[in-house]
Design a protein around this motif. Structure first.
Motif, short mmCIF file in Angstrom:
data_model
loop_
_atom_site.label_atom_id
_atom_site.label_comp_id
_atom_site.label_asym_id
_atom_site.label_seq_id
_atom_site.Cartn_x
_atom_site.Cartn_y
_atom_site.Cartn_z
N GLN A 173 0.80 -1.22 0.00
CA GLN A 173 0.00 0.00 0.00
C GLN A 173 0.84 1.27 0.00
O GLN A 173 0.29 2.37 -0.10
CB GLN A 173 -0.97 0.01 1.19
CG GLN A 173 -0.29 0.00 2.55
CD GLN A 173 -0.02 -1.40 3.05
OE1 GLN A 173 0.42 -2.27 2.30
NE2 GLN A 173 -0.27 -1.63 4.32
N VAL A 174 2.16 1.15 0.12
CA VAL A 174 3.01 2.34 0.14
C VAL A 174 3.04 2.97 -1.25
O VAL A 174 3.37 2.32 -2.24
CB VAL A 174 4.44 1.99 0.60
CG1 VAL A 174 5.34 3.23 0.55
CG2 VAL A 174 4.42 1.40 2.01
N ARG A 175 2.70 4.25 -1.33
CA ARG A 175 2.69 4.98 -2.59
C ARG A 175 3.62 6.19 -2.55
O ARG A 175 3.93 6.76 -3.59
CB ARG A 175 1.27 5.46 -2.92
CG ARG A 175 0.27 4.33 -3.15
CD ARG A 175 0.53 3.61 -4.47
NE ARG A 175 -0.45 2.56 -4.73
CZ ARG A 175 -0.28 1.30 -4.37
NH1 ARG A 175 0.82 0.94 -3.73
NH2 ARG A 175 -1.21 0.40 -4.64
N GLY A 176 4.05 6.59 -1.37
CA GLY A 176 4.85 7.79 -1.23
C GLY A 176 6.24 7.63 -1.81
O GLY A 176 6.85 6.56 -1.73
N ALA A 177 6.76 8.71 -2.41
CA ALA A 177 8.12 8.70 -2.94
C ALA A 177 9.09 8.36 -1.82
O ALA A 177 9.09 9.01 -0.77
CB ALA A 177 8.45 10.06 -3.54
N THR A 178 9.93 7.35 -2.03
CA THR A 178 10.75 6.78 -0.97
C THR A 178 12.23 6.89 -1.28
O THR A 178 12.69 6.45 -2.34
CB THR A 178 10.39 5.30 -0.74
OG1 THR A 178 9.01 5.20 -0.36
CG2 THR A 178 11.26 4.68 0.34
N LEU A 179 12.98 7.46 -0.34
CA LEU A 179 14.44 7.50 -0.41
C LEU A 179 14.98 6.57 0.66
O LEU A 179 14.70 6.74 1.84
CB LEU A 179 14.95 8.92 -0.16
CG LEU A 179 16.48 9.05 0.00
CD1 LEU A 179 17.20 8.68 -1.30
CD2 LEU A 179 16.86 10.45 0.46
N ALA A 180 15.77 5.59 0.23
CA ALA A 180 16.48 4.72 1.17
C ALA A 180 17.93 5.17 1.23
O ALA A 180 18.62 5.19 0.21
CB ALA A 180 16.38 3.27 0.73
N ILE A 181 18.39 5.54 2.42
CA ILE A 181 19.78 5.92 2.63
C ILE A 181 20.47 4.76 3.35
O ILE A 181 20.02 4.32 4.42
CB ILE A 181 19.90 7.19 3.48
CG1 ILE A 181 19.22 8.37 2.78
CG2 ILE A 181 21.37 7.52 3.77
CD1 ILE A 181 19.15 9.63 3.63
N SER A 182 21.52 4.23 2.74
CA SER A 182 22.31 3.20 3.42
C SER A 182 23.75 3.69 3.55
O SER A 182 24.22 4.52 2.76
CB SER A 182 22.25 1.87 2.66
OG SER A 182 22.89 1.98 1.39
N LEU A 183 24.43 3.20 4.58
CA LEU A 183 25.79 3.61 4.88
C LEU A 183 26.72 2.43 4.69
O LEU A 183 26.41 1.31 5.13
CB LEU A 183 25.89 4.13 6.32
CG LEU A 183 25.12 5.40 6.72
CD1 LEU A 183 25.32 6.53 5.69
CD2 LEU A 183 23.66 5.14 6.96
N THR A 184 27.87 2.66 4.07
CA THR A 184 28.76 1.55 3.73
C THR A 184 29.35 0.86 4.95
O THR A 184 29.78 -0.30 4.85
CB THR A 184 29.90 2.02 2.82
OG1 THR A 184 30.67 3.02 3.49
CG2 THR A 184 29.37 2.57 1.50
N ASP A 185 29.37 1.52 6.10
CA ASP A 185 29.91 0.88 7.30
C ASP A 185 28.80 0.44 8.26
O ASP A 185 29.05 0.21 9.44
CB ASP A 185 30.90 1.80 8.01
CG ASP A 185 30.29 3.10 8.53
OD1 ASP A 185 29.25 3.52 7.97
OD2 ASP A 185 30.84 3.68 9.48
N ASP A 186 27.60 0.31 7.76
CA ASP A 186 26.47 -0.22 8.53
C ASP A 186 26.36 -1.71 8.25
O ASP A 186 25.99 -2.11 7.14
CB ASP A 186 25.18 0.51 8.12
CG ASP A 186 23.94 -0.04 8.81
OD1 ASP A 186 24.04 -1.00 9.59
OD2 ASP A 186 22.85 0.50 8.54
N PRO A 187 26.67 -2.58 9.21
CA PRO A 187 26.65 -4.02 8.94
C PRO A 187 25.26 -4.59 8.75
O PRO A 187 25.11 -5.70 8.23
CB PRO A 187 27.32 -4.62 10.18
CG PRO A 187 27.06 -3.62 11.27
CD PRO A 187 27.09 -2.28 10.59
N PHE A 188 24.22 -3.86 9.16
CA PHE A 188 22.84 -4.29 8.95
C PHE A 188 22.30 -3.78 7.61
O PHE A 188 21.68 -4.53 6.86
CB PHE A 188 21.94 -3.79 10.09
CG PHE A 188 22.28 -4.32 11.44
CD1 PHE A 188 21.88 -5.58 11.82
CD2 PHE A 188 23.01 -3.56 12.34
CE1 PHE A 188 22.18 -6.09 13.08
CE2 PHE A 188 23.33 -4.04 13.60
CZ PHE A 188 22.92 -5.32 13.97
N GLY A 189 22.52 -2.51 7.33
CA GLY A 189 21.94 -1.88 6.15
C GLY A 189 22.82 -2.01 4.93
O GLY A 189 23.22 -1.01 4.32
N THR A 190 23.12 -3.23 4.55
CA THR A 190 23.91 -3.48 3.35
C THR A 190 23.08 -3.21 2.10
O THR A 190 21.86 -3.01 2.18
CB THR A 190 24.41 -4.93 3.33
OG1 THR A 190 23.26 -5.79 3.35
CG2 THR A 190 25.29 -5.24 4.54
#
Length: 302
Positions: free
Chosen positions: A217-234
């Protein structure tokens, strides 16, 4: 919160199942139907107070802001967590949904945007009313599939979060994260969702009880920011979540510490005040304009 430029006001809102949730509000004195309301969804078992300075920054740049704690955490914690029923899906379909209902009542007509940290990005797509959200910024957002962890830390994280955490939860009836200095104490149902080793959210214990396809149901424009030294957010973890958002415009911005001339950022530090001049304007630009600034650090993942 006395160190903030704008004092926050405590509020409570009752979810659809009758559970009372607590949080804080930054609100301008004069109502404006064009002013965005930003709801901040916390990471798993991180208190909403952690995001206070970031919320204050958004307020100073023309937004009204809500932070809140999921059931079982911080301002929304019951007297005892032993036997307390709460899951990741409850945090989205009941608690974030309650914030959307509160927004409709207290900020009628204003556009609603969301900043979601870690699981807080997933929570957006679990609320039945997620289609009301105009824009989304996710930071380190994923749902902890262990094979997506950074390769050089995968087995250490697996041991900590997928072996030690469920064992202690079984012994105590909840995860005593606070006394270990890992995070806030955490309801057993949330731990069960986190530690289940499946790559699909709908196959997590509480995900199996959801009606319909999660995140659809998500319709909103979405920006995902990930960090190269984040071991979870690869990249793999971030793209796994973004893959669910088929109905939304999506961009994935990957930032390395060297891109902003610092040594480390990691999974949590994006919301530290020292990044007020470097990282926070990226999120603000997306919330205000639905796009990235012209001079943006990092690399856009195609």
């Amino acid at each position: 919160m006395s160190s903030l430029t704008q004092p926050a006001t405590a509020f409570r809102h009752t979810a659809a199942d009758g559970y009372s949730l607590g949080g804080f509000c930054w609100r301008h004195a004069q109502p404006n139907p064009l002013r965005p309301l930003v709801i901040i969804n916390a990471a798993t078992s991180v208190r909403c107070r952690y995001y206070a300075r970031f919320a204050d920054y958004l307020f100073a740049h023309g937004c009204d802001v809500l932070t809140y704690d999921y059931r079982g955490i911080g301002e929304s914690r019951p007297p005892s967590l032993r036997g307390f029923q709460a899951s990741w899906s409850d945090w989205g379909r009941l608690d974030f949904e309650a914030m959307l209902a509160h927004a409709a009542q207290a900020f009628p007509g204003q556009p609603v945007d969301v900043v979601g940290h870690s699981f807080g990005g997933c929570a957006v797509g679990l609320a039945p009313s997620a289609g009301q959200v105009r824009r989304v910024v996710m930071v380190g957002a994923q749902f902890a599939y262990w094979r997506d962890y950074a390769a050089d830390q995968r087995w250490r994280l697996f041991g900590k979060w997928h072996l030690v955490m469920p064992l202690l939860t079984r012994a105590f009836g909840y995860f005593p994260g606070k006394r270990l200095g890992w995070m806030e104490d955490t309801p057993a149902g949330v731990v069960h969702d986190w530690t289940t080793r499946t790559p699909r959210y709908e196959h997590r214990p509480s995900g199996r009880r959801l009606q319909g396809v999660p995140f659809a149901q998500v319709r909103g424009a979405t920006l995902a920011i990930s960090l190269t030294d984040d071991p979870f957010g690869t990249v793999a973890a971030t793209e796994r979540l973004l893959g669910y958002l088929q109905g939304a415009e999506r961009q994935h911005l990957r930032i390395a510490p060297v891109d902003i001339s610092v040594e480390k950022i990691g999974h949590f530090a994006f919301f530290h005040d020292r990044f007020r001049g470097s990282l926070w304007p990226i999120a603000l630009a997306w919330l205000q304009q639905g796009g990235l600034p012209e001079e943006v650090p990092g690399t856009v993942i195609k």
